[in-house]
Design an enzyme around this catalytic site. Structure first.
Site, PDB file in Angstrom:
ATOM      1  N   GLU A   1      15.643  45.219 101.295  1.00 49.23           N
ATOM      2  CA  GLU A   1      14.888  46.215 100.545  1.00 49.23           C
ATOM      3  C   GLU A   1      14.877  47.563 101.261  1.00 49.23           C
ATOM      4  O   GLU A   1      14.963  48.619 100.621  1.00 49.23           O
ATOM      5  CB  GLU A   1      13.449  45.734 100.316  1.00 49.23           C
ATOM      6  CG  GLU A   1      13.322  44.635  99.280  1.00 49.23           C
ATOM      7  CD  GLU A   1      13.748  45.092  97.897  1.00 49.23           C
ATOM      8  OE1 GLU A   1      13.467  46.254  97.532  1.00 49.23           O
ATOM      9  OE2 GLU A   1      14.358  44.288  97.180  1.00 49.23           O
TER      10      GLU A   1
ATOM     11  N   CYS B   1      20.636  50.568  82.561  1.00 47.19           N
ATOM     12  CA  CYS B   1      19.897  51.821  82.365  1.00 47.19           C
ATOM     13  C   CYS B   1      20.203  52.766  83.528  1.00 47.19           C
ATOM     14  O   CYS B   1      19.309  53.219  84.249  1.00 47.19           O
ATOM     15  CB  CYS B   1      18.406  51.533  82.260  1.00 47.19           C
ATOM     16  SG  CYS B   1      17.444  52.880  81.538  1.00 47.19           S
TER      17      CYS B   1
ATOM     18  N   CYS C   1      23.445  51.605  76.549  1.00 46.23           N
ATOM     19  CA  CYS C   1      22.337  51.322  75.630  1.00 46.23           C
ATOM     20  C   CYS C   1      22.666  50.212  74.634  1.00 46.23           C
ATOM     21  O   CYS C   1      21.779  49.436  74.246  1.00 46.23           O
ATOM     22  CB  CYS C   1      21.946  52.597  74.883  1.00 46.23           C
ATOM     23  SG  CYS C   1      21.325  53.903  75.975  1.00 46.23           S
TER      24      CYS C   1
ATOM     25  N   CYS D   1      21.740  46.850  75.941  1.00 46.38           N
ATOM     26  CA  CYS D   1      20.376  46.688  76.445  1.00 46.38           C
ATOM     27  C   CYS D   1      19.534  45.829  75.510  1.00 46.38           C
ATOM     28  O   CYS D   1      19.561  46.019  74.288  1.00 46.38           O
ATOM     29  CB  CYS D   1      19.739  48.074  76.594  1.00 46.38           C
ATOM     30  SG  CYS D   1      18.019  48.025  77.160  1.00 46.38           S
TER      31      CYS D   1
ATOM     32  N   CYS E   1      13.547  51.390  72.593  1.00 47.65           N
ATOM     33  CA  CYS E   1      13.562  52.475  73.563  1.00 47.65           C
ATOM     34  C   CYS E   1      13.344  53.833  72.898  1.00 47.65           C
ATOM     35  O   CYS E   1      14.118  54.247  72.022  1.00 47.65           O
ATOM     36  CB  CYS E   1      14.892  52.466  74.313  1.00 47.65           C
ATOM     37  SG  CYS E   1      15.038  53.765  75.559  1.00 47.65           S
TER      38      CYS E   1
END
Length: 362
Positions: A47, A203, A210, A213, A219
């Site tokens: 991370e 995204c 898109c 998605c 959206c």
């Protein structure tokens, strides 16, 4: 500048989770190195490396880091030079210094066990913020902990058409509310990874996919044809330009003089070439500290870009007509470019050193 308008209404949480996890089960990333043999330590290192850095870049660094420092005790016991050496080229070196400091805290203050009982306890460690702490807890323990990294911000701002730069406190608060709303009590590790994967693979910042998605029909940004407008960018300021001269002084053996940067600030703790504001200061230092040296010319200047400014670097070549003595003061060393030491180097310094040959004096 856009004004902050009324808060968008979230989707039904169950609907959102079902569609997201359904997509993740089919297309999500499940074979990344830090997902194998998961532990708070492995997830934490990944991370921190993934902050401001893409997965493809991180994988090699992570694997080399784990080979050398397989657990938090090994990292805590290491010299900072070696930690920075393994971080060289990854950038944002404060991350590496904080990683090292946090490892020492875990070993000496928490008996070697990460305090994953709460976001507050984990984010008290150096270099760990609220979102990073949430990701570590969710990924390593499976407990519920919302996250809001750059990928998640992009997904949520587009999905809901959230106006305003996400760095503004009122915008960030709204995004945290949305993250809290959607985060489930179950499959938390998968949900967290799915949110990050959505932003990283679908995204995306430019040319989002898109049509692939699972939230194409929901959206707001897509419905408006305004995907590129969200999230709104930080108001731009012209980056100031700073200038420096880097001295590449080589002795008769082809070794190069390096100095260690202060522990904090620009390239903190890394080794670099001596830097000067101008040629007069460089010449005066050589005459005082390295008698018998001769400036042989300048290389072409180049620019290294930082977050808040641009650094124009002019390398200056010089030759010392004798073997360089071991500097009396700590923080200085003679470096053999053909037999590199395990020390941390700033990226432009590393590139300059790699261009040198010990058998071709400057």
């Amino acid at each position: 500048m856009s004004t902050f308008i009324e808060a968008p209404q979230p989707l039904d949480a169950e609907y959102f989770r079902t569609r997201l996890l359904g997509w993740f089960d089919q297309y999500g990333r499940t074979h990344l190195p830090w997902q194998q043999g998961r532990s708070p330590y492995r997830v934490w290192v990944s991370e921190i490396m993934l902050q401001q850095t893409q997965v493809a870049t991180v994988i090699g660094y992570f694997e080399r880091f784990m080979q050398r420092f397989p657990d938090v005790a090994a990292l805590a016991a290491a010299e900072q030079d070696e930690v920075l050496h393994l971080w060289t080229g990854l950038g944002y070196y404060a991350r590496a210094r904080n990683l090292h400091r946090a490892a020492k805290c875990v070993v000496h203050e928490h008996n070697g066990a990460f305090p994953v009982e709460s976001v507050a306890a984990l984010s008290a460690l150096p270099g760990i913020g609220r979102s990073t702490a949430g990701a570590i807890i969710a990924q390593a323990t499976g407990k519920r902990a919302p996250i809001l990294d750059g990928n998640v911000k992009r997904v949520l701002t587009r999905l809901h058409g959230v106006e305003g730069w996400p760095g503004r406190p009122e915008v960030e608060r709204r995004l945290w509310q949305l993250a809290e709303h959607y985060t489930p009590q179950w499959r938390c590790a998968d949900f967290t990874q799915a949110m990050m994967d959505m932003g990283a693979t679908l995204c995306t910042r430019r040319r989002p996919s898109c049509l692939l998605c699972p939230f194409e029909a929901d959206c707001v940004a897509h419905a408006r044809g305004e995907e590129q407008r969200f999230p709104e960018s930080k108001p731009k300021k012209e980056k100031p330009v700073r200038k420096t001269m880097m001295l590449m002084l080589r002795d008769e053996n082809g070794h190069v003089l390096l100095e260690q940067r202060p522990s904090s600030g620009l390239w903190g703790g890394l080794w670099g070439l001596p830097q000067f504001d101008d040629g007069g200061a460089l010449d005066a230092w050589l005459a005082r500290e390295m008698p018998g040296s001769e400036v042989q010319g300048r290389w072409s200047s180049f620019v290294h870009v930082f977050t808040h400014f641009r650094l124009e670097i002019t390398p200056v070549q010089a030759h010392l007509s004798r073997q360089g003595d071991q500097p009396a003061a700590s923080g200085w060393r003679w470096y053999d470019p053909d037999q590199p030491d395990s020390i941390g180097l700033a990226a432009p310094v590393k590139a300059l050193l790699e261009s040198l040959s010990s058998f071709t004096l400057l």
